[in-house]
Every structure is written in structure tokens, then in C-alpha cells.
Design an enzyme around this catalytic site. Structure first.
Site, mmCIF file in Angstrom:
data_model
loop_
_atom_site.group_PDB
_atom_site.id
_atom_site.type_symbol
_atom_site.label_atom_id
_atom_site.label_comp_id
_atom_site.label_asym_id
_atom_site.label_seq_id
_atom_site.Cartn_x
_atom_site.Cartn_y
_atom_site.Cartn_z
ATOM 1 N N ASP A 146 80.057 76.894 87.656
ATOM 2 C CA ASP A 146 80.360 76.505 89.024
ATOM 3 C C ASP A 146 80.887 77.764 89.690
ATOM 4 O O ASP A 146 81.965 78.263 89.319
ATOM 5 C CB ASP A 146 81.421 75.397 89.032
ATOM 6 C CG ASP A 146 81.744 74.898 90.441
ATOM 7 O OD1 ASP A 146 81.458 75.625 91.416
ATOM 8 O OD2 ASP A 146 82.291 73.783 90.559
ATOM 9 N N SER B 97 69.212 82.526 104.294
ATOM 10 C CA SER B 97 68.456 81.495 105.000
ATOM 11 C C SER B 97 68.165 82.001 106.402
ATOM 12 O O SER B 97 68.861 82.904 106.904
ATOM 13 C CB SER B 97 69.289 80.211 105.074
ATOM 14 O OG SER B 97 68.774 79.304 106.025
ATOM 15 N N TYR C 68 77.547 75.361 106.617
ATOM 16 C CA TYR C 68 76.376 76.029 106.046
ATOM 17 C C TYR C 68 76.030 77.307 106.808
ATOM 18 O O TYR C 68 75.840 78.372 106.212
ATOM 19 C CB TYR C 68 75.182 75.080 106.046
ATOM 20 C CG TYR C 68 73.917 75.691 105.483
ATOM 21 C CD1 TYR C 68 73.723 75.793 104.111
ATOM 22 C CD2 TYR C 68 72.908 76.175 106.328
ATOM 23 C CE1 TYR C 68 72.572 76.363 103.577
ATOM 24 C CE2 TYR C 68 71.754 76.739 105.803
ATOM 25 C CZ TYR C 68 71.590 76.829 104.438
ATOM 26 O OH TYR C 68 70.452 77.400 103.922
ATOM 27 N N LYS D 18 76.052 81.323 105.625
ATOM 28 C CA LYS D 18 74.854 82.156 105.520
ATOM 29 C C LYS D 18 74.935 83.388 106.417
ATOM 30 O O LYS D 18 74.399 84.449 106.073
ATOM 31 C CB LYS D 18 73.613 81.322 105.841
ATOM 32 C CG LYS D 18 73.309 80.242 104.799
ATOM 33 C CD LYS D 18 73.092 80.845 103.410
ATOM 34 C CE LYS D 18 72.684 79.791 102.383
ATOM 35 N NZ LYS D 18 72.461 80.378 101.042
#
Length: 322
Positions: free
Chosen positions: A85, A166, A178, A182
Site C-alpha cells: 500500500d 493522466s 484526483y 495528477k
């Protein structure tokens, strides 16, 4: 007329030279060590299988025992799985020490930072700090931590670091952690690429568009949004309107049908090019949607970006009240 002919020939010559340079491969890579994060499913899972078949000695990190066992069952004995992890700093250090003992003086040819999560995708005024924290911890802090701990091994091999970002690292489509994560990956990647140049380490960034993976599962994204919606105070719900969720889901599904890339292999092909090319690219934009829409839109003025992106948003109830 002669000038334009010469100009055309010059452009063709440069393009041909670039194509030839792009195809040049590093020799004697069989048996080289590479470490890939996030191999339970998706890009990482396919990459581990393909690179194993190509003769690399793959260390495939998985989040779950099930993911590790399933991957081990369909790959060679040369591939080794490890549970990781990336949010667990102590575990990252232990895994790095294990990899060091395995590679010894040879070092690590390739590090592929692929592990990532989407996290809740919703308007910012629906969210609290914990909604932002998890994707940033996994996608950015975890990626940086793995890189820092593996970096001495990559430097020893004068190898490659491949960071999976991304198109969301160039253009933010919605609220949530998110996109900030990124954007952070892009910044870290660029600074790392320049820092490592003197050591012969090449650093590449892959920018996929919307691909059909567990991360981009529309049903999961909509369900997470519903959970948050059900906990919102009445005044926020009134501002958005009771039909907001249904209308938003319909718009997102329509966009997904247009943009979704079902074949994930082009992303893995970019990973392979980054690891094996004599002259890997700094950035790989992957997916038809990424190449022909998101990447182009990210370079346009903000007024154009806002106009096009807001056309895919649901009109709010508060807008009708004006």
C-alpha cells in the site's frame, strides 16, 4: 515555389529522422529488473504480464493478496509479487530494502509508478478535506515516496522511471482530489526528469485519457457521488436541485460512451517504449480522446476551456432562481 518545395522536403526529412530515432531500442535488456506498482488490475496488471513474457525480471506490487495470487498464477516463476500500500511509508521502505537485496549491484532498470485511485468526483462544495486526502496520498505522496526509496537503485542501473499521470493532470474536469493529485504528479515528474538527467536516468510521464479500468468505472463513481449527496445539508441540495444526480449521471454516461477507450494495451505499449527505447519521450499522451480533444483543449485559453467543459455540466436550480 522552390522555397516551398525545400520547406516541405525539410519537414519530411525531420519527421523521418524523428521516426527513425523513436524506433531505436536499448540492447541487452533481457533479465533486467523492473518494479511496477498497482498490479492487481488494469494497466499495471497487463504490464506485469507482458514484461514478464518479454524476459524482464518483474517485481509486481499488489494491494491485495487476491490480486497477487491471481497474477502469480498466470505468469512465470521469474515474476515476483509483493504486497504494498503506497500510503504505508514503513512498508515502502521495507519493500525497497527487499528489492535492493534482490537486484544487488545490478540496480533497478525500471520503476513504473502506476498505482492510483479516483476518489470521489463531485462539486467542491459537497466535499470535505478527507475526500481530497486519499487520492492525493495514493496518487501523489505515495508515488513520490516509492520513487525516493527506489531512486538509488535506478541511479545505479542508469535506468528509467515511468510515472502514470493522466490528461487530468493537464485539465481538471470536476471537483475532488484526483485532479490536484495528477497536477502534482506532472510537477514532480518534470522536476525529477531534470534532476536525474546528469545521472543518466530518464524520466517519462504517461498521460492516458479515459480508459475502461476499475478506476474509471462509471457505476462506482455515481454510487460514491450518491453517498455524498445523501449526507448534504438541505440548503446545498436546494441549490443543485433534486434532479441533479440523475441529470448529471446521464451526461457523464453520454460523455463516457464518446470518450471511453476500451483497449488498455496502448498505455502498456507506451510503458514499454519508455523502458526500452534509446530515446524515450518525456510525455506520452495516450487514447483518442486524449490526443484529439483533452490535450488540445488543455492548451487553449481558459475562456474556451470553461465554455466547452461547462456545456457538459447540469444547470443548477439556483440558476433558475436568478
Amino acid at each position: 515555389m522552390l522555397f516551398y518545395v525545400l520547406l516541405f522536403l525539410g519537414i519530411v526529412s525531420l519527421w523521418w529522422h524523428w521516426r527513425a530515432r523513436d524506433r531505436m531500442k536499448v540492447t541487452n535488456l533481457t533479465g533486467k529488473y523492473i518494479f511496477i506498482t498497482g498490479c492487481d488490475t488494469g494497466f499495471g496488471n497487463m504490464a506485469a504480464k507482458i514484461f514478464d513474457k518479454k524476459g524482464f525480471r518483474v517485481f509486481a506490487s499488489c494491494l491485495t493478496e487476491t490480486g497477487a495470487e491471481e497474477l502469480k498464477a498466470v505468469t512465470s516463476k521469474q515474476l515476483q509479487t509483493v504486497l504494498l500500500d503506497v500510503r504505508d511509508s514503513d512498508r515502502v521502505k521495507k519493500v525497497a530494502a527487499w528489492v535492493k537485496a534482490e537486484v544487488q549491484s545490478e540496480g533497478l532498470w525500471g520503476l513504473v509508478n502506476n498505482a492510483g485511485i479516483m476518489g470521489p468526483s463531485a462539486p467542491t462544495d459537497w466535499l470535505d478535506i478527507e475526500h481530497f486526502r486519499e487520492p492525493i496520498e495514493v496518487n501523489l505522496i505515495g508515488l513520490i515516496n516509492v520513487t525516493i526509496n527506489m531512486l538509488p537503485l535506478v541511479k545505479k542501473a542508469k535506468g528509467r522511471i515511468v510515472n502514470v499521470s493522466s490528461v487530468g493532470g493537464r485539465l481538471a474536469f470536476s471537483g475532488g482530489g484526483y485532479f490536484p493529485s495528477k497536477f502534482g504528479v506532472e510537477g514532480f515528474n518534470d522536476s525529477l526528469r531534470r534532476d536525474m538527467k546528469a545521472f543518466g536516468v530518464k524520466v517519462c510521464c504517461i498521460q492516458p485519457g479515459l480508459f475502461k479500468t476499475a478506476l474509471s468505472n462509471p457505476a462506482k463513481i455515481i454510487k460514491e457521488k450518491e453517498v455524498i449527496w445523501n449526507k448534504l445539508p438541505p440548503d446545498i441540495k436546494d441549490q443543485y436541485g433534486e434532479e441533479y444526480l440523475q441529470k448529471d449521471a446521464a451526461k457523464k454516461q453520454k460523455l463516457s460512451k464518446i470518450c471511453l477507450n476500451k483497449d488498455i494495451s496502448p498505455v502498456v505499449q507506451c510503458m514499454e517504449h519508455a523502458l526500452t527505447s534509446l530515446h524515450p519521450r518525456a510525455h506520452y499522451v495516450v487514447g483518442q480522446d486524449a490526443k484529439f480533444f483533452w490535450n488540445l483543449l488543455s492548451r487553449m485559453p481558459a475562456v474556451i476551456q470553461d465554455f466547452l467543459l461547462l456545456r457538459n455540466r447540469v444547470e443548477l436550480a439556483v440558476s433558475h432562481a436568478k
